[in-house]
Design an enzyme around this catalytic site. Structure first.
Site, short mmCIF file in Angstrom:
data_model
loop_
_atom_site.label_atom_id
_atom_site.label_comp_id
_atom_site.label_asym_id
_atom_site.label_seq_id
_atom_site.Cartn_x
_atom_site.Cartn_y
_atom_site.Cartn_z
N LYS A 54 115.00 -1.78 89.15
CA LYS A 54 114.41 -2.77 88.25
C LYS A 54 114.75 -2.44 86.81
CE LYS A 54 110.53 -4.10 91.15
NZ LYS A 54 109.15 -3.83 91.52
N GLN A 98 103.99 -0.28 89.85
CA GLN A 98 104.65 -0.38 91.16
C GLN A 98 103.68 -0.06 92.29
OE1 GLN A 98 107.97 -1.29 91.80
NE2 GLN A 98 107.38 -1.21 93.96
N ASP A 121 103.64 -9.39 86.75
CA ASP A 121 103.60 -9.48 88.21
C ASP A 121 102.80 -10.73 88.63
OD1 ASP A 121 104.55 -8.18 90.39
OD2 ASP A 121 102.79 -6.92 90.67
#
Ligand SMILES: NC(=O)c1ccc[n+]([C@@H]2O[C@H](COP(=O)([O-])OP(=O)(O)OC[C@H]3O[C@@H](n4cnc5c(N)ncnc54)[C@H](OP(=O)(O)O)[C@@H]3O)[C@@H](O)[C@H]2O)c1
Length: 295
Positions: A54, A98, A121
């Site tokens: 990422k 994460q 997110d």
């Protein structure tokens, strides 16, 4: 019917090119460089690879992406302390913690600690709630990716019967709510199915657009799909495959070979929804930076 394969890799690459151009425009107009903070807790090898990938992909687009690592023994207070610091950092526009987090951590508490305007997110309860109220907000990445795939493939969502199988907070529930909204690229009639649904096939067979987010390899067979339907396969399942060097292969929730010939369009696994998820994380980061700049 000639089946169209919806190429998630290609669409994802197109969007990334648009994002990169957007970042350049924002930078020359305001001097602002979108900043992303990716928080990794613990040593999970898969998570480390995801985070590294990422970071690298974000930087390629011109996002100022930085990784913050905490040990697996970090307390909830320590993680929230780091999130607070990132919340107050004006150069950070997006924060991603994460998952999975270590067992002793309550993931929802960490989620709640992230400022909603930095929640790239899209899983903060305020942003999820805004899907229901139709308010402006950051949308969760996988559902946003699905909507974008449909939109860019020219699939008519308005007035269509969308059947979603799976009701997770991450995928099923938000995509169902998003497509049911009175809004552009939505306005669908939505049925939400799950493991307690009676006669699943009777619902899926009436879908103009079928979205499978189940996590069960090849659960959706040809007899469950209407001729000419559009099928979006969100599932990522590993099945043993001695012929493959890794010993496994990745398949979706849809029995692709038997379902594809019946469809107007279908997403493959891999190469469908998967590539979209990370791309929408970057999309959200740039959006958060633009909102912070008042644009
Ligand atoms: N492409 C991507 O980027 C991406 C992103 C996220 C997830 N995924 C993949 O998508 C899949 C789903 O993920 P998730 O996080 O939404 O999974 P999840 O939290 O495990 O939810 C699965 C859902 O499927 C339902 N279900 C299970 N068995 C069923 C059955 N036999 N019939 C009907 N419904 C059934 C469950 O019903 P109950 O609620 O009744 O238990 C649940 O609502 C997984 O394979 C995951 O790896 C892919």
């Amino acid at each position: 019917v000639t089946t169209r394969v919806i190429d998630g890799k290609k669409i994802s690459a197109d969007i990334r090119a648009e994002i990169a151009a957007d970042i350049q425009r924002l930078k020359s107009a305001t001097g602002i460089i979108p900043g992303l903070a990716v928080v990794l807790v613990g040593e999970d090898p898969a998570s480390r690879i995801y985070v590294r990938n990422k970071n690298r992909a974000a930087r390629e687009l011109g996002i100022n992406s930085e990784q913050f690592s905490l040990p697996a023994t970090a307390s909830e207070a320590e993680i929230i302390g780091l999130v607070d610091k990132l919340n107050r950092n004006g150069e950070v526009h997006g924060i991603l913690v994460q998952s999975p987090l270590p067992d002793h951590i309550d993931e929802s508490r960490i989620n709640m600690a992230i400022l909603p305007e930095k929640d790239v997110d899209g899983t903060h309860p305020l942003n999820l709630g805004r899907i229901l109220t139709g308010g402006e907000g950051l949308r969760p990445c996988t559902p946003l990716g699905i909507q974008e795939l449909l939109k860019r493939s020219g699939v008519r969502i308005e007035g269509s019967h969308v059947v979603v199988v799976g009701r997770s907070n991450l995928v099923g529930k938000p995509i169902a709510a998003m497509l049911a909204q009175k809004a552009a690229d939505a306005d669908a009639t939505v049925t939400l199915c799950h493991s307690r649904t009676r006669d699943l096939a009777s619902h899926t067979r009436s879908a103009d657009i079928l979205i499978a987010a189940i996590g069960k390899p090849a659960l959706i067979g040809a007899d469950m799909v209407k001729e000419g339907a559009v099928v979006i396969d969100v599932g990522i399942n590993r099945v043993p495959d001695p012929a493959s060097p890794k010993g496994y292969r990745v398949v979706g929730d849809v029995s692709y070979d038997e379902v594809a010939p019946k469809c107007a369009a279908i997403t493959p696994v891999p190469g469908g929804v998967g590539p979209m998820t990370v791309t929408m994380l970057f999309y959200n980061t740039v959006r958060a930076a633009r909102m912070a700049a008042g644009r």
